[in-house]
Design a protein around this motif. Structure first.
Motif, mmCIF file in Angstrom:
data_model
loop_
_atom_site.group_PDB
_atom_site.id
_atom_site.type_symbol
_atom_site.label_atom_id
_atom_site.label_comp_id
_atom_site.label_asym_id
_atom_site.label_seq_id
_atom_site.Cartn_x
_atom_site.Cartn_y
_atom_site.Cartn_z
ATOM 1 N N UNK A 5 0.853 -1.192 0.000
ATOM 2 C CA UNK A 5 0.000 0.000 0.000
ATOM 3 C C UNK A 5 0.883 1.233 0.000
ATOM 4 N N UNK A 6 0.660 2.132 -0.939
ATOM 5 C CA UNK A 6 1.363 3.408 -0.963
ATOM 6 C C UNK A 6 0.460 4.500 -0.419
ATOM 7 N N UNK A 7 0.994 5.330 0.467
ATOM 8 C CA UNK A 7 0.271 6.490 0.967
ATOM 9 C C UNK A 7 0.708 7.693 0.161
ATOM 10 N N UNK A 8 -0.275 8.317 -0.499
ATOM 11 C CA UNK A 8 0.071 9.356 -1.469
ATOM 12 C C UNK A 8 -1.030 10.395 -1.561
ATOM 13 N N UNK A 9 -0.624 11.644 -1.590
ATOM 14 C CA UNK A 9 -1.508 12.762 -1.914
ATOM 15 C C UNK A 9 -0.620 13.810 -2.556
ATOM 16 N N UNK A 164 -5.143 7.347 0.321
ATOM 17 C CA UNK A 164 -5.056 8.799 0.148
ATOM 18 C C UNK A 164 -5.435 9.503 1.445
ATOM 19 N N UNK A 165 -4.463 9.977 2.221
ATOM 20 C CA UNK A 165 -4.788 10.774 3.408
ATOM 21 C C UNK A 165 -5.168 12.191 3.001
ATOM 22 N N UNK A 166 -6.236 12.702 3.588
ATOM 23 C CA UNK A 166 -6.702 14.056 3.299
ATOM 24 C C UNK A 166 -6.976 14.770 4.617
ATOM 25 N N UNK A 197 -7.260 2.157 -5.939
ATOM 26 C CA UNK A 197 -7.310 3.146 -4.872
ATOM 27 C C UNK A 197 -8.113 2.540 -3.723
ATOM 28 N N UNK A 198 -7.448 2.300 -2.596
ATOM 29 C CA UNK A 198 -8.147 1.721 -1.442
ATOM 30 C C UNK A 198 -9.176 2.688 -0.887
ATOM 31 N N UNK A 199 -8.854 3.972 -0.950
ATOM 32 C CA UNK A 199 -9.808 4.961 -0.476
ATOM 33 C C UNK A 199 -9.144 6.181 0.121
ATOM 34 N N UNK A 274 -9.691 -4.912 6.090
ATOM 35 C CA UNK A 274 -10.866 -5.525 5.465
ATOM 36 C C UNK A 274 -11.008 -5.082 4.010
ATOM 37 N N UNK A 275 -10.691 -3.833 3.762
ATOM 38 C CA UNK A 275 -10.840 -3.268 2.412
ATOM 39 C C UNK A 275 -9.851 -3.901 1.423
ATOM 40 N N UNK A 276 -8.638 -4.196 1.893
ATOM 41 C CA UNK A 276 -7.609 -4.704 0.989
ATOM 42 C C UNK A 276 -7.392 -6.214 1.128
#
Length: 280
Positions: A5-9, A164-166, A197-199, A274-276
């Protein structure tokens, strides 16, 4: 094979590195074998996980970093060709927790900036390295810088999912169209990719109204247009997160941190798992 999982914004200041390392610790506490890959030349995730002094000693002692992965085939006239020793790339952060799992790091360094000066042909080096040398992990989290560059493309090649952290504040949506376009163009160029995109996770929230409510509404509307999931749990702001960075500890072990922040992070980790499709 690990789930990556990559965290990206494409917008900075959203608490991406803080979330990445605390998620890594949480998955480790679930008993998973976890690896964090720091792709940010600012190396915030590396310093958070190791603490400033330990990170400094690691670099001074010649530890390999993500820079070495990208530059493993770079040759300098008059110098012998560098060889990458995988054993020197993975650095143990925390040993077995309650009898299972461990937490490792591939740190970043400032020299990553130089890789951007000559990025050609390096886009798939991280994916190739992880697919060959990191098969022992259950979960790999990649902390990406907030730019559309070699590093985001490398993350796309390596990853199964993008998280995607927002931060819900004014201009919070500014990076989302850029990110959506970047992912779309990557998929068009690499039809074999299964990247998803996991969300979106609302991060570093404060319940400051009405601004936060307006920002959440704008992000939710844009997410609906993009077909992106929004996780029901939000990660609240806590002064214990930057304190944890100084101490090199997760929120759950940071001195004087409030218990509900630990509970919230654990709840979100369950939602993400759960999502992934990661069993916890």
């Amino acid at each position: 094979m690990p789930t990556i999982i990559s965290l990206l914004n494409m917008k900075g200041g959203v608490g991406k590195s803080t979330l990445a390392v605390n998620l890594a610790w949480q998955f480790h506490h679930f008993g998973k074998r976890v690896l964090v890959v720091d792709l940010d030349p600012q190396f915030n995730a590396s310093q958070y996980m190791l603490g400033g002094e330990r990170y400094k000693r690691l670099i001074q002692n010649g530890a390999s970093t993500t820079w070495d992965i990208f530059e493993q085939h770079t040759s300098v006239p008059g110098s012998p060709k560098k060889t990458l020793d995988p054993a020197k790339v993975f650095h143990r952060v925390e040993h077995q927790y309650r009898g299972t799992g461990y937490l490792d790091l591939i740190p970043a360094c400032l020299e990553l900036c130089y890789t951007l000066r000559n990025p050609s042909g390096k886009e798939q080096l991280l994916a190739k390295f992880l697919s060959k040398e990191a098969t022992q992990y259950d979960v790999i989290l990649i902390d990406c810088p907030p730019t559309d560059s070699l590093f985001s493309t490398a993350a796309y090649h390596a990853s199964n999912y993008i998280l995607v952290p927002v931060r819900p504040e004014y201009l919070s949506t500014i990076g989302l169209p850029l990110l959506a376009r970047s992912i779309r163009e990557f998929r068009e160029q690499h039809e074999e990719s299964s990247l998803e995109v996991a969300g979106i996770i609302f991060n570093s929230t404060s319940d400051y109204q009405p601004e936060e409510g307006r920002s959440r509404k704008e992000v939710t509307e844009l997410a609906a247009q993009l077909g992106w999931h929004i996780f029901p749990t939000s990660i609240g702001y806590s002064r214990s997160y930057p304190k944890g960075a100084r101490e090199g500890r997760p929120i759950s072990a940071t001195s004087y941190s409030r218990g509900h922040h630990t509970v919230t992070l654990r709840t979100f980790a369950h939602e993400l798992a759960a999502r992934i499709g990661v069993s916890v």
